[in-house]
Design a protein around this motif. Structure first.
Motif, PDB file in Angstrom:
ATOM      1  N   LEU A 352       0.789  -1.131  -0.076  1.00 28.35           N
ATOM      2  CA  LEU A 352      -0.011  -0.023  -0.041  1.00 28.35           C
ATOM      3  C   LEU A 352       0.962   1.429  -0.060  1.00 28.35           C
ATOM      4  N   GLU A 353       1.934   1.466   0.945  1.00 24.70           N
ATOM      5  CA  GLU A 353       2.646   2.408   0.897  1.00 24.70           C
ATOM      6  C   GLU A 353       3.427   2.577  -0.284  1.00 24.70           C
ATOM      7  N   SER A 354       3.984   1.379  -1.095  1.00 23.85           N
ATOM      8  CA  SER A 354       4.647   1.691  -2.252  1.00 23.85           C
ATOM      9  C   SER A 354       3.769   2.158  -3.473  1.00 23.85           C
ATOM     10  N   GLU A 355       2.516   1.604  -3.285  1.00 26.46           N
ATOM     11  CA  GLU A 355       1.479   1.960  -4.535  1.00 26.46           C
ATOM     12  C   GLU A 355       1.222   3.733  -4.441  1.00 26.46           C
ATOM     13  N   ALA A 356       1.165   4.120  -3.185  1.00 23.85           N
ATOM     14  CA  ALA A 356       0.870   5.459  -2.734  1.00 23.85           C
ATOM     15  C   ALA A 356       1.886   6.240  -2.967  1.00 23.85           C
ATOM     16  N   ALA A 357       3.083   5.866  -2.918  1.00 28.31           N
ATOM     17  CA  ALA A 357       4.151   6.729  -3.251  1.00 28.31           C
ATOM     18  C   ALA A 357       4.398   6.676  -4.924  1.00 28.31           C
ATOM     19  N   THR A 358       4.224   5.725  -5.498  1.00 27.69           N
ATOM     20  CA  THR A 358       4.348   5.579  -7.126  1.00 27.69           C
ATOM     21  C   THR A 358       3.170   6.541  -7.655  1.00 27.69           C
ATOM     22  N   THR A 359       2.095   6.408  -7.275  1.00 26.36           N
ATOM     23  CA  THR A 359       1.081   7.130  -7.855  1.00 26.36           C
ATOM     24  C   THR A 359       0.947   8.648  -7.749  1.00 26.36           C
ATOM     25  N   LEU A 360       1.577   8.912  -6.405  1.00 25.42           N
ATOM     26  CA  LEU A 360       1.773  10.327  -6.354  1.00 25.42           C
ATOM     27  C   LEU A 360       2.828  11.065  -6.976  1.00 25.42           C
ATOM     28  N   THR A 361       4.201  10.191  -7.219  1.00 23.02           N
ATOM     29  CA  THR A 361       5.100  10.687  -7.953  1.00 23.02           C
ATOM     30  C   THR A 361       4.707  10.837  -9.463  1.00 23.02           C
ATOM     31  N   LEU A 362       3.832   9.827 -10.002  1.00 28.11           N
ATOM     32  CA  LEU A 362       3.591  10.121 -11.373  1.00 28.11           C
ATOM     33  C   LEU A 362       2.732  11.294 -11.402  1.00 28.11           C
ATOM     34  N   ARG A 363       1.903  11.623 -10.419  1.00 28.05           N
ATOM     35  CA  ARG A 363       0.761  12.505 -10.685  1.00 28.05           C
ATOM     36  C   ARG A 363       1.561  13.992 -10.520  1.00 28.05           C
ATOM     37  N   LEU A 364       2.662  14.019  -9.683  1.00 31.76           N
ATOM     38  CA  LEU A 364       3.606  15.274  -9.401  1.00 31.76           C
ATOM     39  C   LEU A 364       4.169  15.378 -11.041  1.00 31.76           C
ATOM     40  N   ALA A 365       4.684  14.306 -11.512  1.00 34.41           N
ATOM     41  CA  ALA A 365       5.384  14.383 -12.683  1.00 34.41           C
ATOM     42  C   ALA A 365       4.381  14.821 -13.926  1.00 34.41           C
ATOM     43  N   GLY A 366       3.082  14.482 -13.919  1.00 34.72           N
ATOM     44  CA  GLY A 366       2.174  14.899 -14.906  1.00 34.72           C
ATOM     45  C   GLY A 366       2.033  16.333 -14.692  1.00 34.72           C
ATOM     46  N   ALA A 367       1.902  16.900 -13.512  1.00 32.90           N
ATOM     47  CA  ALA A 367       1.657  18.390 -13.230  1.00 32.90           C
ATOM     48  C   ALA A 367       2.803  18.971 -13.765  1.00 32.90           C
ATOM     49  N   ALA A 368       4.071  18.677 -13.395  1.00 34.18           N
ATOM     50  CA  ALA A 368       5.264  19.294 -13.940  1.00 34.18           C
ATOM     51  C   ALA A 368       5.302  19.434 -15.598  1.00 34.18           C
ATOM     52  N   ASP A 369       4.911  18.430 -16.213  1.00 24.50           N
ATOM     53  CA  ASP A 369       5.056  18.253 -17.642  1.00 24.50           C
ATOM     54  C   ASP A 369       3.874  19.406 -18.087  1.00 24.50           C
ATOM     55  N   ARG A 370       2.688  19.106 -17.441  1.00 21.85           N
ATOM     56  CA  ARG A 370       1.547  20.376 -17.815  1.00 21.85           C
ATOM     57  C   ARG A 370       1.809  21.535 -17.593  1.00 21.85           C
ATOM     58  N   ALA A 371       2.660  21.848 -16.672  1.00 19.63           N
ATOM     59  CA  ALA A 371       2.806  23.346 -16.213  1.00 19.63           C
ATOM     60  C   ALA A 371       3.707  23.779 -17.183  1.00 19.63           C
ATOM     61  N   VAL A 372       4.639  23.186 -17.794  1.00 15.20           N
ATOM     62  CA  VAL A 372       5.530  23.936 -18.882  1.00 15.20           C
ATOM     63  C   VAL A 372       4.826  23.914 -20.193  1.00 15.20           C
ATOM     64  N   ARG A 373       3.649  23.401 -20.448  1.00 20.03           N
ATOM     65  CA  ARG A 373       3.047  23.413 -21.834  1.00 20.03           C
ATOM     66  C   ARG A 373       2.157  24.573 -21.748  1.00 20.03           C
ATOM     67  N   ALA A 374       1.957  24.968 -23.014  1.00 21.65           N
ATOM     68  CA  ALA A 374       0.838  26.277 -23.263  1.00 21.65           C
ATOM     69  C   ALA A 374      -0.708  25.942 -23.391  1.00 21.65           C
TER      70      ALA A 374
END
Length: 553
Positions: A352-374
């Motif tokens: 559970l802890e591992s999945e929560a960490a991985t899922t949050l990491t990828l959500r943050l990566a998605g936000a970082a990706d979309r934050a640099v796009r117009a």
């Protein structure tokens, strides 16, 4: 009387039984939460490459590279045989194999030159997989990635260096940057008298007659990967604390003054050299305006903080895979450990802890990706990234040491010996809560974001609201969080940020994970039906479903 000892049967005391076979080779990308998050965050196109990298990361050769890079640690050479100052660090060939693969796979600066939506997500996913090898070489690749947006504050310098920092070519050795096919970047912020309080820095920057060019004098306390080609450094200019680009080799081929006083003798992260460089008439180029050094370099810090979350999640997954492999093949008290009820509880809780960490990491990566796009999501995603990255950095990196310790314990005494690899992972875990700001620094940064940037709170609650009504425990936690914001204070910052992290992880699992995973997480992390250690999931938790999803193979 004749002895009968000669006729005794040959000894079989050294026959090995009841020990697991080697884990390698295995597929480090065989992770449902990882693959689902990759697709959900817009980088499904990268899955074939990720699966290929997963097989490489879990292969015998790459695992041997990781072991050797940590066994044969980097060595400092301050002078050559003739007494000339060279300030070079020598690495084992395995370090270079790891680095060459990481750079070629786009885990350094490459996403900044990739226009495909999801390019930054693909990088994080690749690093989650390649992180099954060695964590130390992730430091220079992370800093190289993070240097690009900071360097863009000085367009003339970015025009020269960005194409080389985004290259997929690893070319070690100190040579003029313009003559290489690819560069690596480091950073020099902290000093011995200040640490995270960089405004107390005493390194000085003196302007020269050439516009934008300065000379530095001072000493940095913790500068990793000193064999990088260029560094972003903070120093006190006449206009205040400023950011500078410092190359190891100047354009004319001469060595810039970068005297490495010593390499740090660290708890973990042994494959990576961390140093104390001294600047003395060191040539540097101003990046951004004078007096805006923190604002300039904070773009780099935001990127490397996400990588700290990612590296912690990678360590969790790596040690969970090791623990799961061991208990599948080890018999105790008449049954495989994997079938022992309490061991299943421990593994499911770790999963559970591992999945929560991985899922949050990828959500943050998605936000970082979309934050640099117009596009239409840019502002809201940038606000979410701003606060959620600090929240994730605080919480996920805090969970790492306890997680790796529990995973190590699943192997018993076998996990406590060095050749299992688990002690190396355990020593690595505490670094990630220290690098780029300790827990207190990140908790206070969350308060700073809430007070100075109201859009960050709006973005966080918009994320939580997307799961509203799906779980009563999550709804109650979100209500507590809203109430707590009105009473936020430094003394209670950790408690507030912890609640933010847990509600954020729960909202993601409620929306995207199977019901068994989401229900167990909400019941324990939010509902209070949990003890003070891993392995205390309630009787109603569907352990079979959690383990079937989480363990590879």
């Amino acid at each position: 009387m004749a002895s009968t000892l000669a006729h005794a049967p040959s000894s079989s005391t050294h026959t090995v039984t009841n020990q697991p076979p080697p884990l390698t080779p295995y597929d480090a990308s065989d992770d449902a939460a990882l693959l689902e998050g990759l697709r959900r965050e817009g980088a499904g196109w990268a899955e074939p490459d990720l699966r290929r990298l997963g097989a490489l990361a879990g292969g015998e050769e790459a695992q041997e590279w990781a072991e050797q890079a940590n066994r044969y640690e980097p060595e400092l050479r301050t002078h050559d045989r003739y007494g000339n100052r060279i300030d070079e660090v020598e690495f084992h060939p395995s370090w270079h194999h790891l680095m060459r693969t990481a750079v070629a796979e786009g885990l350094a600066g490459a996403p900044w030159a990739d226009d495909r939506p999801g390019a930054h997500v693909a990088r994080i996913a690749g690093a989650l997989v390649w992180g099954h090898t060695d964590a130390g070489h992730g430091c220079p690749t992370s800093m190289t990635y993070a240097a690009v947006p900071a360097l863009r504050a000085q367009p003339d310098l970015a025009a020269v260096y960005e194409p080389l920092l985004t290259s997929r070519v690893y070319e070690p050795g100190l040579r003029p940057p313009a003559g290489k096919r690819g560069l690596l970047a480091g950073m020099g912020m902290t000093e011995k008298q200040g640490g995270s309080d960089v405004r107390t820095n005493t390194t000085t920057a003196t302007p020269t007659a050439e516009p934008g060019v300065y000379t530095l004098r001072g000493h940095k306390w913790f500068t990793s990967a000193p064999m990088c080609d260029v560094f972003l450094v903070l120093a006190q200019a006449p206009g205040g604390l400023s950011c500078f680009l410092v190359p190891r080799v100047l354009p004319d081929g001469s060595r810039n003054t970068f005297r490495i006083q010593r390499l740090k003798d660290k708890l973990g992260n042994r494959s990576n050299a961390s140093s104390e460089p001294e600047f003395d008439n060191t040539v540097a180029w101003l990046v951004g305006p004078e007096g805006r050094g923190v604002k300039t370099i904070i773009e780099m810090v935001n990127c490397t903080r996400l990588d700290c979350v990612m590296m912690s999640a990678a360590l969790m997954r790596r040690t969970l895979v090791e623990a799961g492999h061991h208990v599948r093949h080890r018999v105790a008290f008449g049954a495989p450990l994997i079938d022992q009820p309490l061991m299943r509880n421990v593994l499911a809780d770790l999963a559970l802890e591992s999945e929560a960490a991985t899922t949050l990491t990828l959500r943050l990566a998605g936000a970082a990706d979309r934050a640099v796009r117009a596009d239409g999501d840019r502002e809201s995603e940038a606000a979410f990234r701003r606060i959620a990255t600090a929240v994730g950095k605080f919480w996920v990196t805090k969970r790492g040491p306890a997680f790796t310790a529990e995973a190590l314990e699943c192997l018993g005494g076998n996990g406590y010996v060095e050749d299992s690899g688990m002690p190396r992972h355990y020593r690595e875990a505490p670094l990630l809560s220290i690098w780029e700001g300790s827990g207190n620094v990140n908790a206070l940064d969350v308060l700073r974001a809430l007070s100075r940037e109201p859009a960050t709170a709006e973005a966080l609650f918009a994320e939580l609201d997307a799961a509203r009504g799906a779980d009563a425990r999550l709804d109650a936690a979100a209500a507590r969080l809203r109430a707590g914001l009105g009473e936020a204070s430094p003394v209670g910052a950790r408690r507030l940020v912890e609640l933010m992290a847990l509600t954020l992880q729960a909202s993601l699992l409620v929306r995207y994970a199977p019901p068994a995973v989401a229900d167990a997480f909400c019941a324990t992390r939010l509902g209070g039906d949990w003890g003070h250690s891993f392995g205390t999931l309630p009787a109603g938790a569907d352990l079979d479903a959690i383990l079937e999803r989480s363990l590879p193979g």
